[in-house]
Design a protein around this motif. Structure first.
Motif, mmCIF file in Angstrom:
data_model
loop_
_atom_site.group_PDB
_atom_site.id
_atom_site.type_symbol
_atom_site.label_atom_id
_atom_site.label_comp_id
_atom_site.label_asym_id
_atom_site.label_seq_id
_atom_site.Cartn_x
_atom_site.Cartn_y
_atom_site.Cartn_z
ATOM 1 N N UNK A 254 0.868 -1.185 0.000
ATOM 2 C CA UNK A 254 0.000 0.000 0.000
ATOM 3 C C UNK A 254 0.895 1.222 0.000
ATOM 4 N N UNK A 255 0.574 2.173 -0.878
ATOM 5 C CA UNK A 255 1.387 3.385 -0.984
ATOM 6 C C UNK A 255 0.497 4.621 -0.873
ATOM 7 N N UNK A 256 1.102 5.706 -0.429
ATOM 8 C CA UNK A 256 0.454 7.009 -0.466
ATOM 9 C C UNK A 256 0.678 7.590 -1.847
ATOM 10 N N UNK A 257 -0.287 8.367 -2.330
ATOM 11 C CA UNK A 257 -0.096 8.984 -3.643
ATOM 12 C C UNK A 257 -0.480 10.455 -3.623
ATOM 13 N N UNK A 258 0.183 11.199 -4.471
ATOM 14 C CA UNK A 258 -0.143 12.586 -4.769
ATOM 15 C C UNK A 258 -0.350 12.673 -6.271
ATOM 16 N N UNK A 259 -1.401 13.377 -6.696
ATOM 17 C CA UNK A 259 -1.704 13.471 -8.118
ATOM 18 C C UNK A 259 -2.115 14.890 -8.466
ATOM 19 N N UNK A 260 -1.589 15.372 -9.571
ATOM 20 C CA UNK A 260 -1.990 16.654 -10.148
ATOM 21 C C UNK A 260 -2.368 16.368 -11.588
ATOM 22 N N UNK A 261 -3.526 16.871 -12.001
ATOM 23 C CA UNK A 261 -3.998 16.550 -13.342
ATOM 24 C C UNK A 261 -4.814 17.715 -13.887
ATOM 25 N N UNK A 262 -4.969 17.753 -15.174
ATOM 26 C CA UNK A 262 -5.847 18.723 -15.825
ATOM 27 C C UNK A 262 -6.948 17.939 -16.521
ATOM 28 N N UNK A 263 -8.194 18.301 -16.225
ATOM 29 C CA UNK A 263 -9.340 17.718 -16.919
ATOM 30 C C UNK A 263 -9.957 18.820 -17.761
#
Length: 180
Positions: free
Chosen positions: A42-51
């Motif tokens: 199990x990992x922590x995640x950070x996400x930045x995205x453009x929709x």
């Protein structure tokens, strides 16, 4: 028996096409995953995205920048293939905070609308497979943004009306990614 683990640090880039069940759009983004546990995958995640969507429509269409934090689980089948699930929550920033729209009627009257969107909330779920560091996935995101609306009838009548509400968006995306 040996157990196949996942990387402690992982960066990935993603892109895809999607729909909000009315119009087509695109998404592109970056993810960072960190594994703090040695025993669990199990990992922590950070996400930045453009929709981005067709925001020339009247309702429900504006591009946003979700910034998410969450959890990732990856199950490895062998050294080159695995499946994963991501769950992220966070804020979203409208990239076009204001929107103008003019609605014409048959009797030569029209209404001018001005929408001002505020920062909102996003929750997303993504599941997919990995093969040789290429990722194929399906992502469903739900976003909620408050907005204020100003409108008036005809240009010569200065009868302004103000309203506030919130707007919900669902965005289903098929994505291709690559991890480093």
């Amino acid at each position: 028996k040996t157990t196949l683990g996942v990387k402690k640090h992982e960066f990935s880039i993603h892109g895809g096409v999607g729909t909000d069940f009315g119009t087509l759009g695109f998404s592109t983004g970056l993810k960072y995953k960190y594994k703090p546990f040695t025993k669990f995958d199990i990992r922590f995640l950070l996400e930045v995205e453009i929709e981005g969507r067709d925001y020339n429509s009247v309702y429900n269409q504006f591009p946003i920048l979700p910034i998410l934090a969450g959890l990732n689980y990856e199950y490895r089948f062998n050294n080159i293939s695995s499946m994963f699930m991501d769950l992220g929550v966070g804020m979203n920033i409208p990239l076009d905070k204001s929107k103008n729209h003019r609605l014409n009627y048959d009797d030569n009257t029209y209404i001018n609308y001005y929408y001002n969107y505020q920062n909102g909330f996003t929750i997303s779920y993504e599941t997919g497979i990995v093969y040789n560091d290429f990722m194929f996935s399906c992502k469903l995101a739900y976003s909620l943004n408050d907005f204020t609306e100003q409108y008036y009838y005809n240009e010569d009548i200065y009868d302004w009306h103000y309203d506030s509400d919130n707007e919900e968006n669902y965005f289903l995306t098929l994505r291709l990614g690559y991890r480093f």
